[in-house]
Design a protein around this motif. Structure first.
Motif, PDB file in Angstrom:
ATOM      1  N   ARG A 176       0.826  -1.212   0.000  1.00 15.86           N
ATOM      2  CA  ARG A 176       0.000   0.000   0.000  1.00 15.86           C
ATOM      3  C   ARG A 176       0.860   1.262   0.000  1.00 15.86           C
ATOM      4  O   ARG A 176       0.468   2.299  -0.552  1.00 15.86           O
ATOM      5  N   ASN A 177       2.011   1.196   0.648  1.00 15.50           N
ATOM      6  CA  ASN A 177       2.867   2.375   0.797  1.00 15.50           C
ATOM      7  C   ASN A 177       4.180   2.219   0.032  1.00 15.50           C
ATOM      8  O   ASN A 177       5.202   2.789   0.412  1.00 15.50           O
ATOM      9  N   ALA A 178       4.133   1.478  -1.055  1.00 17.61           N
ATOM     10  CA  ALA A 178       5.363   1.089  -1.757  1.00 17.61           C
ATOM     11  C   ALA A 178       6.200   2.278  -2.203  1.00 17.61           C
ATOM     12  O   ALA A 178       7.423   2.293  -1.998  1.00 17.61           O
ATOM     13  N   ASP A 179       5.585   3.257  -2.830  1.00 18.68           N
ATOM     14  CA  ASP A 179       6.353   4.381  -3.366  1.00 18.68           C
ATOM     15  C   ASP A 179       7.099   5.118  -2.259  1.00 18.68           C
ATOM     16  O   ASP A 179       8.302   5.411  -2.382  1.00 18.68           O
ATOM     17  N   ARG A 180       6.405   5.412  -1.175  1.00 21.45           N
ATOM     18  CA  ARG A 180       7.029   6.188  -0.101  1.00 21.45           C
ATOM     19  C   ARG A 180       8.087   5.374   0.631  1.00 21.45           C
ATOM     20  O   ARG A 180       9.159   5.902   0.982  1.00 21.45           O
ATOM     21  N   LEU A 181       7.815   4.106   0.869  1.00 24.62           N
ATOM     22  CA  LEU A 181       8.818   3.271   1.521  1.00 24.62           C
ATOM     23  C   LEU A 181      10.059   3.140   0.650  1.00 24.62           C
ATOM     24  O   LEU A 181      11.181   3.127   1.165  1.00 24.62           O
ATOM     25  N   GLY A 182       9.860   3.046  -0.646  1.00 24.33           N
ATOM     26  CA  GLY A 182      11.007   3.006  -1.546  1.00 24.33           C
ATOM     27  C   GLY A 182      11.842   4.264  -1.454  1.00 24.33           C
ATOM     28  O   GLY A 182      13.086   4.198  -1.428  1.00 24.33           O
ATOM     29  N   GLN A 183      11.187   5.420  -1.394  1.00 25.02           N
ATOM     30  CA  GLN A 183      11.905   6.680  -1.254  1.00 25.02           C
ATOM     31  C   GLN A 183      12.707   6.706   0.041  1.00 25.02           C
ATOM     32  O   GLN A 183      13.877   7.113   0.062  1.00 25.02           O
ATOM     33  N   LEU A 184      12.081   6.281   1.120  1.00 28.35           N
ATOM     34  CA  LEU A 184      12.767   6.292   2.413  1.00 28.35           C
ATOM     35  C   LEU A 184      13.962   5.351   2.410  1.00 28.35           C
ATOM     36  O   LEU A 184      15.033   5.691   2.946  1.00 28.35           O
ATOM     37  N   SER A 185      13.815   4.177   1.822  1.00 33.94           N
ATOM     38  CA  SER A 185      14.927   3.227   1.810  1.00 33.94           C
ATOM     39  C   SER A 185      16.105   3.757   1.006  1.00 33.94           C
ATOM     40  O   SER A 185      17.266   3.452   1.321  1.00 33.94           O
ATOM     41  N   ARG A 186      15.833   4.572   0.007  1.00 33.62           N
ATOM     42  CA  ARG A 186      16.916   5.101  -0.829  1.00 33.62           C
ATOM     43  C   ARG A 186      17.648   6.270  -0.181  1.00 33.62           C
ATOM     44  O   ARG A 186      18.701   6.688  -0.679  1.00 33.62           O
ATOM     45  N   THR A 187      17.132   6.797   0.923  1.00 32.87           N
ATOM     46  CA  THR A 187      17.854   7.857   1.630  1.00 32.87           C
ATOM     47  C   THR A 187      19.090   7.328   2.337  1.00 32.87           C
ATOM     48  O   THR A 187      19.979   8.097   2.717  1.00 32.87           O
ATOM     49  N   GLY A 188      19.140   6.012   2.559  1.00 31.36           N
ATOM     50  CA  GLY A 188      20.223   5.440   3.343  1.00 31.36           C
ATOM     51  C   GLY A 188      19.997   5.548   4.836  1.00 31.36           C
ATOM     52  O   GLY A 188      20.798   5.028   5.623  1.00 31.36           O
ATOM     53  N   LEU A 189      18.918   6.195   5.235  1.00 33.23           N
ATOM     54  CA  LEU A 189      18.604   6.356   6.653  1.00 33.23           C
ATOM     55  C   LEU A 189      17.731   5.231   7.185  1.00 33.23           C
ATOM     56  O   LEU A 189      17.833   4.854   8.353  1.00 33.23           O
ATOM     57  N   ILE A 190      16.858   4.719   6.354  1.00 34.99           N
ATOM     58  CA  ILE A 190      15.784   3.839   6.793  1.00 34.99           C
ATOM     59  C   ILE A 190      15.954   2.447   6.199  1.00 34.99           C
ATOM     60  O   ILE A 190      16.118   2.294   4.991  1.00 34.99           O
TER      61      ILE A 190
END
Length: 228
Positions: free
Chosen positions: A79-93
């Motif tokens: 359901r939250n794929a796009d946002r979780l993908g963005q967060l994972s690419r920050t290197g923080l999450i």
């Protein structure tokens, strides 16, 4: 003692028998040279109960460059794929496995059903982040030897928490949450909160909590940075 804390402690005491302490379940970080703690957030979604990422928490973590670990269900990941993908690419999450649809008692399922809960969620998270999860958190913290063996046989390591924040409690205010967390936190703790929109006090309390923890000399790490 505040009423909400008394209720939380009573609840935890009542559930103690279903949360056996096992050496192979991580509830505390290994010794570190500094006062390191782990912020973890559960993204829970069960069947028929859609849940969305709490953007207030996500934006704060990004803006303040705070590393954290999210344990999400497969349904939540989709359901939250796009946002979780963005967060994972920050290197923080980092994004980790919390079952497919959050069965409160995973240990009541047969081995095939448990394996499907793990594998389907692994695949959903891999589609979002490009990486297979390393860690798993049992929904509600409930498990037995059979369920634990199934998780470990899948290649995942179980990480729970050092103590409950109690952040889904309906009558919990940001002030009470902040006071409770600051009174409990010690070096090496694994803190648990929720990022699925059903713990409204957390997003409000988080900035003050983090600021005070930093003032006290604490730093934050993703689980994959400290659990080898």
């Amino acid at each position: 003692m505040p009423t909400w804390i008394s209720r939380t402690l009573a609840l935890l005491a009542g559930l103690a028998a279903t949360w056996p302490v096992r050496a192979d379940i991580v509830t505390h970080l290994p010794a570190q040279p500094a006062k390191v703690i782990a912020l973890t957030f559960d993204g829970c979604e069960a069947k028929g109960q859609p849940a969305w990422l709490d953007e207030r928490i996500a934006v704060f973590l990004e803006a303040q460059r705070i590393p954290a670990t999210l344990f999400v269900t497969g349904l939540f990941a989709k359901r939250n794929a796009d946002r979780l993908g963005q967060l994972s690419r920050t290197g923080l999450i980092e994004i980790e496995n919390h079952s497919w649809d959050h069965p409160r008692h995973l240990e009541h399922l047969d081995q095939g059903a448990i394996a499907a809960q793990l594998a389907d969620t692994d695949e959903a998270i891999r589609a979002v982040t490009g990486s297979k999860p390393r860690f798993f958190r049992f929904p509600g913290g409930h498990y037995d030897a059979k369920a634990l063996a199934a998780v470990e046989n899948s290649g995942l390591s179980v990480v729970h928490w050092s103590w409950e924040s109690g952040d889904p409690a309906r009558d919990l205010t940001p002030e009470r949450l902040t006071s409770w967390v600051l009174s409990k936190t010690r070096p090496g703790d694994v803190l648990i909160f929720h990022i699925n929109g059903r713990a409204p006090a957390t997003a409000v309390a988080l900035p003050a909590m983090v600021a005070e923890l930093k003032r006290r000399g604490f730093s934050f790490a993703r689980l994959d940075e400290v659990l080898k």
